[in-house]
Design an enzyme around this catalytic site. Structure first.
Site, PDB file in Angstrom:
ATOM      1  CG  HIS A 202      -2.147  -1.032   1.065  1.00  0.00           C
ATOM      2  ND1 HIS A 202      -3.037  -1.364   2.180  1.00  0.00           N
ATOM      3  CD2 HIS A 202      -3.182  -1.068  -0.039  1.00  0.00           C
ATOM      4  CE1 HIS A 202      -3.812  -1.661   1.726  1.00  0.00           C
ATOM      5  NE2 HIS A 202      -4.514  -1.403   1.037  1.00  0.00           N
TER       6      HIS A 202
ATOM      7  CB  CYS B  15      -3.162  -0.012   9.130  1.00  0.00           C
ATOM      8  SG  CYS B  15      -1.635   0.170   7.423  1.00  0.00           S
TER       9      CYS B  15
END
Length: 266
Positions: free
Chosen positions: A157, A260
């Site tokens: 990511h 996250c």
């Protein structure tokens, strides 16, 4: 944020997971609570999602979508284990009165692969998000999007490889926004783009990137980041930021850390 009350590792969809090292759920809960309390101690409000027993990765709330100027582009998750999270996030945003919610047509995992600067959206792709996702975001938000190609599976990511530290607007062809990033996560062309856009960036060493030190959250002054990323502390202080190290070692076992666990409400 979503408490990891049902946190467990049941499948391996990223290179950080080691199924031979079980998660200490009690410690994971304590570390998550420390992060929540840290934000509040810095003067920020924190909203919490209700945990769902069938969605252990709901704790990683950054992946549920991108909220910008009261418009939300919802996530379309890459792996079926996480499909159900999209509806949870949509329900929460609509419950907050946000009627401008668009369900993504192309795979994206929210703020996992979208980062906001004053001038642009940065959009990572290559592992969890479609190369068509940047264009969809540009059309929806009406903001220029810079697509960045991720090439190292350890950094699946954008938010594992890059963090926006402030959002000062650019002037002319230059950008004053400050970022920190790990060059090895990006393709050669994307590295060249980052050098051009952010010539004053903090460039992270591989060791700090592997500690998920770039999976951080900045309010423009305080930078909350994993405590193991010690090599980033002095560079941040030298740029006028106040680093706030925190231990999220149990969350790291599932491939996530500070960012996250944090879906930002802009």
């Amino acid at each position: 944020m979503c408490p990891p009350e049902h946190f467990r590792v049941t499948y391996s969809i990223n290179p950080w997971m080691d199924l031979t090292k079980p998660v200490d759920v009690r410690l994971a809960m304590a570390q998550w609570s420390d992060l929540r309390d840290c934000y509040r101690s810095l003067g920020h409000s924190v909203e919490e999602l209700t945990p769902h027993p069938d969605l252990p990765d709901l704790v990683f709330t950054a992946n549920g979508g991108l909220l910008l100027e009261d418009r939300v582009l919802g996530a379309r998750f890459a792996h079926p284990e996480r499909y159900g999270e999209a509806a949870v996030h949509e329900e929460w945003h609509r419950g907050q009165g946000r009627s401008e919610f668009q369900r993504a047509q192309h795979t994206n995992e929210g703020e996992g692969d979208f980062a906001v600067t004053a001038d642009w959206l940065l959009a990572g792709h290559g592992f969890r998000s479609s190369p068509l996702a940047p264009q969809e975001a540009q059309e929806y938000f009406g903001r220029p999007v810079i697509a960045l190609d991720l090439v190292d599976p350890r950094f699946y990511h954008l938010d594992t490889a890059l963090c926006v530290l402030d959002d000062a607007p650019g002037e002319g062809d230059g950008a004053r926004s400050t970022v920190m990033y790990y060059p090895g996560a990006f393709s050669p062309g994307s590295r060249a783009v980052l050098r051009r856009l952010f010539p004053e960036a903090i460039v992270a060493a591989e060791s700090d990137a592997l500690a998920l030190g770039l999976n951080a959250v900045s309010d423009g002054h305080h930078v909350v980041l994993p405590q193991a990323a010690v090599g980033l502390l002095d560079p941040l202080r030298e740029r006028g930021f106040d680093p706030v190290p925190i231990d999220l070692s149990e969350l790291l076992k599932a491939g996530g850390s500070v960012k996250c666990c944090t879906g930002e409400l802009r």
